[in-house]
Write a protein that holds these residues in place. Structure first.
Motif, PDB file in Angstrom:
ATOM      1  N   LYS A  13      14.354  -9.543   3.949  1.00  0.00           N
ATOM      2  CA  LYS A  13      13.411  -8.938   3.009  1.00  0.00           C
ATOM      3  C   LYS A  13      14.085  -7.707   2.419  1.00  0.00           C
ATOM      4  CE  LYS A  13       8.936 -10.448   4.742  1.00  0.00           C
ATOM      5  NZ  LYS A  13       8.402 -11.105   3.570  1.00  0.00           N
ATOM      6  N   ALA A  14      14.092  -7.608   1.101  1.00  0.00           N
ATOM      7  CA  ALA A  14      14.703  -6.464   0.437  1.00  0.00           C
ATOM      8  C   ALA A  14      13.588  -5.505   0.035  1.00  0.00           C
ATOM      9  CB  ALA A  14      15.483  -6.928  -0.793  1.00  0.00           C
ATOM     10  N   ALA A  15      13.536  -4.363   0.696  1.00  0.00           N
ATOM     11  CA  ALA A  15      12.486  -3.380   0.406  1.00  0.00           C
ATOM     12  C   ALA A  15      12.942  -2.021   0.918  1.00  0.00           C
ATOM     13  CB  ALA A  15      11.182  -3.777   1.109  1.00  0.00           C
ATOM     14  N   PRO A  16      12.463  -0.949   0.287  1.00  0.00           N
ATOM     15  CA  PRO A  16      12.781   0.381   0.822  1.00  0.00           C
ATOM     16  C   PRO A  16      12.260   0.489   2.258  1.00  0.00           C
ATOM     17  CG  PRO A  16      11.706   0.542  -1.337  1.00  0.00           C
ATOM     18  CD  PRO A  16      11.603  -0.890  -0.896  1.00  0.00           C
ATOM     19  N   GLU A  17      12.994   1.219   3.099  1.00  0.00           N
ATOM     20  CA  GLU A  17      12.588   1.335   4.504  1.00  0.00           C
ATOM     21  C   GLU A  17      11.203   1.948   4.648  1.00  0.00           C
ATOM     22  OE1 GLU A  17      15.553   3.139   6.980  1.00  0.00           O
ATOM     23  OE2 GLU A  17      17.050   1.641   6.411  1.00  0.00           O
ATOM     24  N   ASP A  18      10.829   2.814   3.704  1.00  0.00           N
ATOM     25  CA  ASP A  18       9.524   3.483   3.807  1.00  0.00           C
ATOM     26  C   ASP A  18       8.449   2.780   2.968  1.00  0.00           C
ATOM     27  OD1 ASP A  18      10.486   4.049   1.297  1.00  0.00           O
ATOM     28  OD2 ASP A  18      10.032   6.198   1.375  1.00  0.00           O
ATOM     29  N   ARG A  19       8.656   1.482   2.665  1.00  0.00           N
ATOM     30  CA  ARG A  19       7.725   0.783   1.787  1.00  0.00           C
ATOM     31  C   ARG A  19       6.279   0.859   2.271  1.00  0.00           C
ATOM     32  NH1 ARG A  19       4.371  -2.610   1.649  1.00  0.00           N
ATOM     33  NH2 ARG A  19       4.866  -3.388   3.700  1.00  0.00           N
ATOM     34  N   ALA A  20       6.039   0.627   3.552  1.00  0.00           N
ATOM     35  CA  ALA A  20       4.659   0.619   4.059  1.00  0.00           C
ATOM     36  C   ALA A  20       3.976   1.974   3.856  1.00  0.00           C
ATOM     37  CB  ALA A  20       4.647   0.222   5.529  1.00  0.00           C
ATOM     38  N   ALA A  21       4.763   3.058   3.905  1.00  0.00           N
ATOM     39  CA  ALA A  21       4.192   4.399   3.752  1.00  0.00           C
ATOM     40  C   ALA A  21       4.187   4.875   2.303  1.00  0.00           C
ATOM     41  CB  ALA A  21       4.982   5.388   4.607  1.00  0.00           C
ATOM     42  N   SER A  22       5.192   4.447   1.518  1.00  0.00           N
ATOM     43  CA  SER A  22       5.352   4.988   0.162  1.00  0.00           C
ATOM     44  C   SER A  22       5.194   3.948  -0.942  1.00  0.00           C
ATOM     45  CB  SER A  22       6.727   5.650   0.032  1.00  0.00           C
ATOM     46  OG  SER A  22       6.867   6.660   1.001  1.00  0.00           O
ATOM     47  N   GLY A  23       4.969   2.684  -0.573  1.00  0.00           N
ATOM     48  CA  GLY A  23       4.716   1.651  -1.559  1.00  0.00           C
ATOM     49  C   GLY A  23       5.989   0.991  -2.076  1.00  0.00           C
ATOM     50  N   PRO A  24       5.789  -0.084  -2.885  1.00  0.00           N
ATOM     51  CA  PRO A  24       4.506  -0.688  -3.238  1.00  0.00           C
ATOM     52  C   PRO A  24       3.776  -1.178  -1.981  1.00  0.00           C
ATOM     53  CG  PRO A  24       6.356  -1.867  -4.271  1.00  0.00           C
ATOM     54  CD  PRO A  24       6.921  -0.781  -3.442  1.00  0.00           C
ATOM     55  N   PHE A  25       2.456  -1.097  -2.049  1.00  0.00           N
ATOM     56  CA  PHE A  25       1.652  -1.305  -0.853  1.00  0.00           C
ATOM     57  C   PHE A  25       1.076  -2.710  -0.769  1.00  0.00           C
ATOM     58  CE2 PHE A  25       1.260   3.188  -2.049  1.00  0.00           C
ATOM     59  CZ  PHE A  25       1.720   3.787  -0.895  1.00  0.00           C
ATOM     60  N   ASP A  26       0.884  -3.152   0.460  1.00  0.00           N
ATOM     61  CA  ASP A  26       0.053  -4.320   0.702  1.00  0.00           C
ATOM     62  C   ASP A  26      -1.390  -3.826   0.683  1.00  0.00           C
ATOM     63  OD1 ASP A  26      -0.112  -7.184   1.596  1.00  0.00           O
ATOM     64  OD2 ASP A  26      -1.207  -6.233   3.233  1.00  0.00           O
ATOM     65  N   GLU A  27      -2.308  -4.725   0.336  1.00  0.00           N
ATOM     66  CA  GLU A  27      -3.723  -4.339   0.287  1.00  0.00           C
ATOM     67  C   GLU A  27      -4.169  -3.681   1.602  1.00  0.00           C
ATOM     68  OE1 GLU A  27      -7.932  -6.460  -0.889  1.00  0.00           O
ATOM     69  OE2 GLU A  27      -6.408  -7.642   0.130  1.00  0.00           O
ATOM     70  N   SER A  28      -3.632  -4.152   2.727  1.00  0.00           N
ATOM     71  CA  SER A  28      -4.034  -3.619   4.033  1.00  0.00           C
ATOM     72  C   SER A  28      -3.542  -2.182   4.248  1.00  0.00           C
ATOM     73  CB  SER A  28      -3.490  -4.505   5.151  1.00  0.00           C
ATOM     74  OG  SER A  28      -2.068  -4.458   5.146  1.00  0.00           O
ATOM     75  N   GLU A  29      -2.561  -1.734   3.429  1.00  0.00           N
ATOM     76  CA  GLU A  29      -1.969  -0.395   3.607  1.00  0.00           C
ATOM     77  C   GLU A  29      -2.530   0.621   2.609  1.00  0.00           C
ATOM     78  OE1 GLU A  29       2.326  -2.446   4.706  1.00  0.00           O
ATOM     79  OE2 GLU A  29       1.864  -1.850   2.664  1.00  0.00           O
ATOM     80  N   ALA A  30      -3.267   0.135   1.604  1.00  0.00           N
ATOM     81  CA  ALA A  30      -3.715   1.021   0.522  1.00  0.00           C
ATOM     82  C   ALA A  30      -4.889   1.877   0.966  1.00  0.00           C
ATOM     83  CB  ALA A  30      -4.106   0.182  -0.689  1.00  0.00           C
ATOM     84  N   ASN A  31      -5.002   3.025   0.330  1.00  0.00           N
ATOM     85  CA  ASN A  31      -6.097   3.939   0.616  1.00  0.00           C
ATOM     86  C   ASN A  31      -7.374   3.370  -0.012  1.00  0.00           C
ATOM     87  OD1 ASN A  31      -7.974   6.051   0.525  1.00  0.00           O
ATOM     88  ND2 ASN A  31      -6.397   7.600   0.284  1.00  0.00           N
ATOM     89  N   PRO A  32      -8.380   3.014   0.807  1.00  0.00           N
ATOM     90  CA  PRO A  32      -9.554   2.328   0.260  1.00  0.00           C
ATOM     91  C   PRO A  32     -10.414   3.196  -0.667  1.00  0.00           C
ATOM     92  CG  PRO A  32      -9.868   2.820   2.593  1.00  0.00           C
ATOM     93  CD  PRO A  32      -8.461   3.212   2.256  1.00  0.00           C
ATOM     94  N   VAL A  33     -10.278   4.516  -0.592  1.00  0.00           N
ATOM     95  CA  VAL A  33     -11.152   5.351  -1.430  1.00  0.00           C
ATOM     96  C   VAL A  33     -10.541   5.678  -2.791  1.00  0.00           C
ATOM     97  CG1 VAL A  33     -12.325   6.389   0.544  1.00  0.00           C
ATOM     98  CG2 VAL A  33     -10.339   7.539  -0.426  1.00  0.00           C
TER      99      VAL A  33
END
Length: 199
Positions: A13-33
């Motif tokens: 998988k090619a993605a920045p190491e901080d993807r989960a924290a800095s995006g692009p985000f999966d719906e499960s990681e996004a801020n719901p508000v």
């Protein structure tokens, strides 16, 4: 234990190491508000100076891409279904490279802030029939069961400040993969945003 040659390894998988924290985000990681604009497979966080366009395929009337105009640049994004364990960006880069070369363009791979990306000079026909060159950056990030592809044009291909702003915009996107089984490389469905006041 067997020795694996590099050819046998599954595509990473090619993605920045901080993807989960800095995006692009999966719906499960996004801020719901946060007040996202819901476009189905992609959610966009509104920001000052951002214009949104939906690109529609004429024959099918299907929305095939989201166009974002920002910082004197354009960012076209498409979310695709992807396998759980492997990524699509390495293979997709190779396909893009071949397409651009077939069109007579030039393309180079480089390591960008989002990981490997392609910088391309794509031939375009002008209104007067003369062929010009357009610069484009192709970026991609493999997420959990999805792959987000972006094409950057305009100022962000050469201006570092515009590039940083567009990269930040790309990283603020949320991909909504949904639970529906989909073959890898299928476009995750996009839709018109609901207008305020309509449910």
């Amino acid at each position: 234990m067997t020795d694996q040659t590099p050819q046998e390894l599954p595509p990473r998988k090619a993605a920045p190491e901080d993807r989960a924290a800095s995006g692009p985000f999966d719906e499960s990681e996004a801020n719901p508000v946060r007040p996202y604009i819901d476009l189905g497979g992609i959610k966009v966080l509104p920001r000052e100076g951002l214009n949104l366009r939906l690109e529609v395929e004429e024959q099918t009337k299907r929305i095939v891409a989201v166009g974002l105009d920002y910082a004197e640049s354009t960012l076209q994004v498409q979310p695709f279904a992807a396998p759980r364990s492997t990524g699509l960006w390495d293979e997709t880069r190779e396909q893009i490279r071949q397409q651009i070369r077939q069109q007579g363009g030039r393309v180079e791979e480089r390591e960008g802030p989002l990981g490997p990306e392609l910088l391309a000079e794509v031939p375009v026909a002008g209104a007067d029939g003369a062929t010009g060159k357009r610069l484009a950056r192709f970026v991609g990030v493999d997420g959990p069961r999805w792959f987000l592809r972006g094409v950057i044009g305009g100022a962000a291909t050469s201006d570092t400040d515009a590039a940083a702003r567009v990269e930040d915009l790309f990283r603020s996107l949320v991909v909504v993969r949904g639970g529906t089984p989909m073959p890898p490389r299928d476009l995750i469905p996009l839709k018109m945003p609901a207008t305020p006041g309509s449910a």
